[in-house]
Design a protein around this motif. Structure first.
Motif, PDB file in Angstrom:
ATOM      1  N   ALA A 132       0.828  -1.209   0.000  1.00  0.00           N
ATOM      2  CA  ALA A 132       0.000   0.000   0.000  1.00  0.00           C
ATOM      3  C   ALA A 132       0.863   1.260   0.000  1.00  0.00           C
ATOM      4  O   ALA A 132       0.540   2.243  -0.678  1.00  0.00           O
ATOM      5  CB  ALA A 132      -0.941  -0.003   1.202  1.00  0.00           C
ATOM      6  N   LEU A 133       1.961   1.255   0.737  1.00  0.00           N
ATOM      7  CA  LEU A 133       2.886   2.398   0.743  1.00  0.00           C
ATOM      8  C   LEU A 133       3.446   2.644  -0.651  1.00  0.00           C
ATOM      9  O   LEU A 133       3.428   3.772  -1.154  1.00  0.00           O
ATOM     10  CB  LEU A 133       4.051   2.137   1.700  1.00  0.00           C
ATOM     11  CG  LEU A 133       3.844   2.431   3.163  1.00  0.00           C
ATOM     12  CD1 LEU A 133       4.964   1.808   3.994  1.00  0.00           C
ATOM     13  CD2 LEU A 133       3.767   3.915   3.411  1.00  0.00           C
ATOM     14  N   LEU A 134       3.955   1.588  -1.272  1.00  0.00           N
ATOM     15  CA  LEU A 134       4.558   1.720  -2.590  1.00  0.00           C
ATOM     16  C   LEU A 134       3.538   2.194  -3.611  1.00  0.00           C
ATOM     17  O   LEU A 134       3.801   3.123  -4.388  1.00  0.00           O
ATOM     18  CB  LEU A 134       5.177   0.380  -3.011  1.00  0.00           C
ATOM     19  CG  LEU A 134       6.001   0.357  -4.283  1.00  0.00           C
ATOM     20  CD1 LEU A 134       7.102   1.405  -4.263  1.00  0.00           C
ATOM     21  CD2 LEU A 134       6.600  -1.034  -4.493  1.00  0.00           C
ATOM     22  N   ASP A 135       2.354   1.618  -3.587  1.00  0.00           N
ATOM     23  CA  ASP A 135       1.310   2.021  -4.527  1.00  0.00           C
ATOM     24  C   ASP A 135       0.868   3.461  -4.298  1.00  0.00           C
ATOM     25  O   ASP A 135       0.653   4.222  -5.240  1.00  0.00           O
ATOM     26  CB  ASP A 135       0.108   1.079  -4.427  1.00  0.00           C
ATOM     27  CG  ASP A 135       0.404  -0.321  -4.962  1.00  0.00           C
ATOM     28  OD1 ASP A 135       1.407  -0.485  -5.695  1.00  0.00           O
ATOM     29  OD2 ASP A 135      -0.369  -1.245  -4.642  1.00  0.00           O
ATOM     30  N   THR A 136       0.739   3.862  -3.042  1.00  0.00           N
ATOM     31  CA  THR A 136       0.316   5.231  -2.723  1.00  0.00           C
ATOM     32  C   THR A 136       1.334   6.244  -3.221  1.00  0.00           C
ATOM     33  O   THR A 136       0.977   7.235  -3.867  1.00  0.00           O
ATOM     34  CB  THR A 136       0.118   5.397  -1.201  1.00  0.00           C
ATOM     35  OG1 THR A 136      -0.919   4.515  -0.768  1.00  0.00           O
ATOM     36  CG2 THR A 136      -0.242   6.833  -0.843  1.00  0.00           C
ATOM     37  N   VAL A 137       2.605   6.004  -2.946  1.00  0.00           N
ATOM     38  CA  VAL A 137       3.636   6.952  -3.371  1.00  0.00           C
ATOM     39  C   VAL A 137       3.704   7.009  -4.889  1.00  0.00           C
ATOM     40  O   VAL A 137       3.818   8.090  -5.477  1.00  0.00           O
ATOM     41  CB  VAL A 137       5.010   6.586  -2.762  1.00  0.00           C
ATOM     42  CG1 VAL A 137       6.111   7.445  -3.358  1.00  0.00           C
ATOM     43  CG2 VAL A 137       4.980   6.758  -1.251  1.00  0.00           C
ATOM     44  N   ARG A 138       3.613   5.888  -5.543  1.00  0.00           N
ATOM     45  CA  ARG A 138       3.719   5.872  -7.003  1.00  0.00           C
ATOM     46  C   ARG A 138       2.524   6.508  -7.689  1.00  0.00           C
ATOM     47  O   ARG A 138       2.630   6.963  -8.813  1.00  0.00           O
ATOM     48  CB  ARG A 138       3.927   4.447  -7.485  1.00  0.00           C
ATOM     49  CG  ARG A 138       5.329   3.985  -7.110  1.00  0.00           C
ATOM     50  CD  ARG A 138       5.731   2.808  -7.870  1.00  0.00           C
ATOM     51  NE  ARG A 138       7.149   2.528  -7.655  1.00  0.00           N
ATOM     52  CZ  ARG A 138       7.668   1.347  -7.780  1.00  0.00           C
ATOM     53  NH1 ARG A 138       6.913   0.324  -8.141  1.00  0.00           N
ATOM     54  NH2 ARG A 138       8.955   1.162  -7.569  1.00  0.00           N
ATOM     55  N   GLN A 139       1.387   6.558  -7.042  1.00  0.00           N
ATOM     56  CA  GLN A 139       0.215   7.174  -7.641  1.00  0.00           C
ATOM     57  C   GLN A 139       0.084   8.646  -7.290  1.00  0.00           C
ATOM     58  O   GLN A 139      -0.764   9.339  -7.822  1.00  0.00           O
ATOM     59  CB  GLN A 139      -1.046   6.419  -7.240  1.00  0.00           C
ATOM     60  CG  GLN A 139      -1.104   5.052  -7.880  1.00  0.00           C
ATOM     61  CD  GLN A 139      -2.281   4.225  -7.414  1.00  0.00           C
ATOM     62  OE1 GLN A 139      -3.066   4.632  -6.571  1.00  0.00           O
ATOM     63  NE2 GLN A 139      -2.403   3.030  -7.963  1.00  0.00           N
ATOM     64  N   GLY A 140       0.943   9.128  -6.393  1.00  0.00           N
ATOM     65  CA  GLY A 140       0.899  10.530  -5.986  1.00  0.00           C
ATOM     66  C   GLY A 140       1.972  11.307  -6.706  1.00  0.00           C
ATOM     67  O   GLY A 140       2.589  10.822  -7.649  1.00  0.00           O
ATOM     68  N   GLY A 141       2.195  12.497  -6.256  1.00  0.00           N
ATOM     69  CA  GLY A 141       3.254  13.330  -6.822  1.00  0.00           C
ATOM     70  C   GLY A 141       4.432  13.341  -5.873  1.00  0.00           C
ATOM     71  O   GLY A 141       5.211  12.399  -5.794  1.00  0.00           O
ATOM     72  N   HIS A 142       4.522  14.384  -5.105  1.00  0.00           N
ATOM     73  CA  HIS A 142       5.547  14.543  -4.065  1.00  0.00           C
ATOM     74  C   HIS A 142       4.771  14.626  -2.758  1.00  0.00           C
ATOM     75  O   HIS A 142       4.209  15.664  -2.438  1.00  0.00           O
ATOM     76  CB  HIS A 142       6.374  15.807  -4.331  1.00  0.00           C
ATOM     77  CG  HIS A 142       7.054  15.755  -5.652  1.00  0.00           C
ATOM     78  ND1 HIS A 142       6.450  16.232  -6.796  1.00  0.00           N
ATOM     79  CD2 HIS A 142       8.248  15.263  -6.019  1.00  0.00           C
ATOM     80  CE1 HIS A 142       7.277  16.039  -7.808  1.00  0.00           C
ATOM     81  NE2 HIS A 142       8.369  15.452  -7.373  1.00  0.00           N
ATOM     82  N   LEU A 143       4.728  13.525  -2.045  1.00  0.00           N
ATOM     83  CA  LEU A 143       3.811  13.390  -0.915  1.00  0.00           C
ATOM     84  C   LEU A 143       4.513  13.458   0.429  1.00  0.00           C
ATOM     85  O   LEU A 143       5.559  12.835   0.622  1.00  0.00           O
ATOM     86  CB  LEU A 143       3.084  12.044  -1.005  1.00  0.00           C
ATOM     87  CG  LEU A 143       2.350  11.737  -2.313  1.00  0.00           C
ATOM     88  CD1 LEU A 143       1.771  10.337  -2.264  1.00  0.00           C
ATOM     89  CD2 LEU A 143       1.271  12.770  -2.569  1.00  0.00           C
ATOM     90  N   GLY A 144       3.881  14.166   1.363  1.00  0.00           N
ATOM     91  CA  GLY A 144       4.347  14.184   2.739  1.00  0.00           C
ATOM     92  C   GLY A 144       3.886  12.920   3.453  1.00  0.00           C
ATOM     93  O   GLY A 144       3.005  12.194   2.977  1.00  0.00           O
TER      94      GLY A 144
END
Length: 145
Positions: free
Chosen positions: A26-38
């Motif tokens: 879920a972490l990897l998928d979330t970061v890859r689907q976002g831009g530059h995320l906090g």
């Protein structure tokens, strides 16, 4: 000849020597689907996918993913760490001094002159981190006139 299929997040985690857990996927998928995320934004995305996860687990997971080269951590001056899924290339960032927006920008056209330090002092340089500072189109005075 068979067409290769994109690897899954679980396969990428295994390939990087990391244990596959629902939280890491879920972490990897979330970061890859976002831009530059906090971290807070990443945590919210992970919670939408799998339910409860502690902020500490998110920090630890992002640290492991960054160390494995699966996500990239950037820290523009005066900003908290941000995470992005664009890895493996030598791109840089544009940062707005007013609103903090961050955008990717490719390295200089042609050969990567930013990888040739004026005095490498014996280092074998494999990455350069360049941050361009200014005002984004939404914050630029010329746009608000």
């Amino acid at each position: 000849m068979t067409a290769s299929r994109p690897s899954t997040s679980a396969e990428e985690l295994r390939g990087a020597g990391l244990r596959v857990t629902a939280a890491r996927v879920a972490l990897l998928d979330t970061v890859r689907q976002g831009g530059h995320l906090g971290v807070e934004t990443v945590a919210a995305g992970v919670r939408r996918r799998i339910g409860h996860v502690s902020l500490q687990a998110v920090y630890e997971g992002l640290s492991a993913l960054s160390a494995a080269g699966l996500v990239r951590r950037i820290e523009p001056a005066g900003s908290a760490a941000l995470y992005e899924g664009r890895v493996g290339d030598n791109h840089h960032h544009l940062v707005c001094r007013s609103c903090g927006a961050v955008a990717d920008v490719d390295c200089a056209v042609g050969e990567a002159p930013c990888l040739t330090a004026s005095d490498g002092q014996g280092f074998e340089v494999d990455e350069a981190e360049v941050v361009y500072w200014g005002l984004c189109p939404g914050c630029s005075p010329s746009r608000s006139a």
